[in-house]
Design an enzyme around this catalytic site. Structure first.
Site, PDB file in Angstrom:
ATOM      1  N   TYR A 122       0.823  -0.971   0.061  1.00 45.70           N
ATOM      2  CA  TYR A 122      -0.098  -0.022  -0.079  1.00 45.70           C
ATOM      3  C   TYR A 122       0.778   1.327  -0.106  1.00 45.70           C
ATOM      4  CZ  TYR A 122      -4.054  -3.018   1.286  1.00 45.70           C
ATOM      5  OH  TYR A 122      -4.873  -3.859   1.180  1.00 45.70           O
ATOM      6  N   ASN A 145     -12.481   0.251  -5.703  1.00 43.83           N
ATOM      7  CA  ASN A 145     -12.188  -0.212  -6.990  1.00 43.83           C
ATOM      8  C   ASN A 145     -13.659  -0.712  -7.820  1.00 43.83           C
ATOM      9  OD1 ASN A 145     -11.085  -1.221  -9.356  1.00 43.83           O
ATOM     10  ND2 ASN A 145      -9.723  -2.599  -8.278  1.00 43.83           N
ATOM     11  N   CYS A 153      -6.472  -5.177  -7.758  1.00 45.64           N
ATOM     12  CA  CYS A 153      -6.399  -4.666  -6.294  1.00 45.64           C
ATOM     13  C   CYS A 153      -6.002  -5.943  -5.477  1.00 45.64           C
ATOM     14  CB  CYS A 153      -7.746  -3.848  -5.836  1.00 45.64           C
ATOM     15  SG  CYS A 153      -9.258  -4.702  -6.077  1.00 45.64           S
ATOM     16  N   HIS A 154      -6.108  -7.088  -5.836  1.00 44.71           N
ATOM     17  CA  HIS A 154      -5.919  -8.081  -4.936  1.00 44.71           C
ATOM     18  C   HIS A 154      -4.225  -8.179  -5.002  1.00 44.71           C
ATOM     19  CE1 HIS A 154      -6.019  -9.597  -9.366  1.00 44.71           C
ATOM     20  NE2 HIS A 154      -4.917 -10.512  -9.051  1.00 44.71           N
ATOM     21  N   GLU A 180      -2.333 -16.990  -9.551  1.00 43.53           N
ATOM     22  CA  GLU A 180      -1.064 -16.277 -10.371  1.00 43.53           C
ATOM     23  C   GLU A 180       0.268 -16.529  -9.339  1.00 43.53           C
ATOM     24  OE1 GLU A 180      -1.655 -11.867 -10.271  1.00 43.53           O
ATOM     25  OE2 GLU A 180      -3.600 -11.963 -10.975  1.00 43.53           O
TER      26      GLU A 180
END
Length: 188
Positions: A122, A145, A153-154, A180
């Protein structure tokens, strides 16, 4: 003079299945404008009311977005490919009209600079947009978002390695980061 907000006009929406549950997708003539997690009846009703109020148009349901040629066909196809592990970067036109100011700057930076399989803190993201003391404001931007998954945003985590928050729930964030390769896949 047109008094409608940007993105006004026909808003198409549909619910599509995914590995993390049903997602509500909405698109304008400009592009994908909204993705909502856990799209049960309550979430759909709230999301559609907000879209109508913010965009000045009553959303129109698309019953079969994938086989159609409408605005949602390509977003639905790309999300399917993403969850199948075959897509690492979304190439969709996006309608940014549901976000403004600092939030929009942060989301653009996230979208442009944090690729598949990586994470950012962040505070790091706050520094990238020229606001080094705005880590909490970055968290608020992530929570607001309108295009989660597509604008990833993850991929924003705490500087100490913690997951931080997530509008779709922490289990959803874990699943996306495991997909991912950032986190290990659950054992069962």
């Amino acid at each position: 003079m047109n008094s409608n907000p940007p993105g006004a006009g026909i808003v198409e929406w549909a619910v599509v299945g995914s590995d993390i549950g049903p997602l509500l997708l909405a698109a304008t003539g400009t592009g994908l404008v909204s993705v909502a997690f856990h799209a049960d009846a309550r979430v759909r009703e709230k999301a559609l009311m907000q879209l109508a109020a913010r965009l000045g148009a009553e959303p129109v349901e698309v019953l079969d977005p994938i086989s159609g040629a409408g605005r949602l066909a390509e977003p639905a196809r790309q999300l399917d490919a993403y969850f199948a592990g075959a897509l690492r970067e979304f190439t969709l036109p996006l309608d940014w009209s549901l976000t403004t100011g600092f939030h929009r700057r942060v989301l653009h930076e996230l979208d442009d600079s944090v690729p598949y399989g990586s994470v950012v803190g962040y505070g790091d993201l706050a520094r990238r947009v020229g606001e080094p003391g705005a880590a909490q404001a970055v968290g608020a931007a992530m929570g607001a978002n309108p295009l989660p998954i597509v604008v990833p945003c993850h991929r924003v985590v705490e500087s100490d390695g913690g997951l931080g928050g997530f509008g779709g729930g922490l289990e959803t964030k874990r699943v996306l980061l495991a997909l991912e390769g950032v986190l290990p896949q659950p054992l069962f």
